[in-house]
Design an enzyme around this catalytic site. Sequence first.
Site, PDB file in Angstrom:
ATOM      1  N   TYR A  63       0.849  -1.182   0.000  1.00  0.00           N
ATOM      2  CA  TYR A  63       0.000   0.000   0.000  1.00  0.00           C
ATOM      3  C   TYR A  63       0.893   1.245   0.000  1.00  0.00           C
ATOM      4  CZ  TYR A  63      -3.640  -3.299   1.517  1.00  0.00           C
ATOM      5  OH  TYR A  63      -4.503  -4.371   1.617  1.00  0.00           O
ATOM      6  N   LEU A 211     -17.883  -3.942   1.807  1.00  0.00           N
ATOM      7  CA  LEU A 211     -18.873  -3.026   1.235  1.00  0.00           C
ATOM      8  C   LEU A 211     -18.807  -3.009  -0.286  1.00  0.00           C
ATOM      9  CD1 LEU A 211     -18.482  -0.136   3.831  1.00  0.00           C
ATOM     10  CD2 LEU A 211     -20.473  -1.625   3.537  1.00  0.00           C
ATOM     11  N   GLY A 212     -18.235  -4.065  -0.878  1.00  0.00           N
ATOM     12  CA  GLY A 212     -18.165  -4.133  -2.333  1.00  0.00           C
ATOM     13  C   GLY A 212     -17.381  -2.983  -2.923  1.00  0.00           C
ATOM     14  N   ARG A 213     -16.240  -2.656  -2.293  1.00  0.00           N
ATOM     15  CA  ARG A 213     -15.372  -1.553  -2.736  1.00  0.00           C
ATOM     16  C   ARG A 213     -16.130  -0.223  -2.791  1.00  0.00           C
ATOM     17  NH1 ARG A 213     -10.836  -4.309  -4.322  1.00  0.00           N
ATOM     18  NH2 ARG A 213     -11.229  -6.478  -4.864  1.00  0.00           N
ATOM     19  N   PHE A 215     -19.441   0.076  -3.187  1.00  0.00           N
ATOM     20  CA  PHE A 215     -20.696   0.013  -3.932  1.00  0.00           C
ATOM     21  C   PHE A 215     -21.904   0.005  -3.004  1.00  0.00           C
ATOM     22  CE2 PHE A 215     -24.102  -2.493  -5.972  1.00  0.00           C
ATOM     23  CZ  PHE A 215     -24.305  -1.736  -7.115  1.00  0.00           C
ATOM     24  N   PHE A 216     -21.800  -0.735  -1.874  1.00  0.00           N
ATOM     25  CA  PHE A 216     -22.969  -0.847  -0.996  1.00  0.00           C
ATOM     26  C   PHE A 216     -23.127   0.347  -0.068  1.00  0.00           C
ATOM     27  CE2 PHE A 216     -22.227  -5.396  -2.045  1.00  0.00           C
ATOM     28  CZ  PHE A 216     -23.414  -5.581  -2.730  1.00  0.00           C
TER      29      PHE A 216
END
Length: 347
Positions: A63, A211-213, A215-216
Amino acid sequence: MAESNGVRRMKLGSQGLEVSAQGLGCMGMSAFYGPPKPEEDMIKLIHHAINSGITLLDTSDIYGPHTNEVLLGKALKGGWIEKVELASKFGVRFVDGTREVHGEPAYVRAACEGSLKRLDIDCIDLYYQHRVDTNIPIEVTMGELKKLVEEGKIKYIGLSEASESTIRRAHAVHPITAVQIEWSLWARDVEEVIVPTCRELGIGIVAYCPLGRGFFSSGPKITEKFAKEDQRQYYPRFQPENLEHNKQIYERISEIAALKGCTPGQLALAWLHHQGDDVCPIPGTTKIENLNQNIGALSVKLTPEEMAELESLASEEGVKGDRYGDVSRSYTWKNSDTPPFSSWKPE
């Protein structure tokens, strides 16, 4: 389980590690989801998370590369390190813009020494192989990790995106404490084999990108906010032809969340928390408001009927697009088997 400032504690795996039932993924503070965020703001966020009861912090040497570990090293000075369980990872590096995966013993040791220095600590609580080196038997990599445990440089060993056979073979060399997998309402391919294998062996499950990157938590409009450095814009699920379909899933989840009096993101996290006491999601964020919302997911209770409805909405077949593009897909758990130990000879 005991409560800590509203965030319960959980046993992660069967080797003695105890963590907050929800962690904090730190990647987006420094890399991959747009430009690095202001250091002072991220240190405040990390301190706020710890004060709120979130103690499992997740980073990696890739990272940045390296800058996220340096950030955490600064944030945890002055006694903060005593309040957390710190996880980092090794095994992926960029060479001339190309991703390489490494698991040879000398590299494992050098990577660990580098992470210890950047984090400014003597021992890493949980040290993962970030991606499996399919050219080197997992027993060889694990042999070096076992030495690092014996030397007191790491406490517990983890794997990320590892296949069933790799997990079993690794666990036979030294107990694996946690396996990190992408698991969310739109990433459910791990449920058939990987999750049961972990449970059989007493290995904790750390769910990344729960969180689905994003999305959610943000819905389809998230694509409008992607910076030019944001790698999500290249992922298949965010492409227009797939996003239009996946939007329907988000809309239905939003409807259920409204009835529950929570946000769609909280509902998605609550679904993961209801998978079992051995599952620790590590949503990432760079905003205190979002962190507080994510913690709120721990108090959302779902009925079996609600769980079933969510699962039927977001079945593996119901989501369009792979979770990674062509290059990254080759580094996922389905492609992570390593050669037989007996046939391997060091160069």
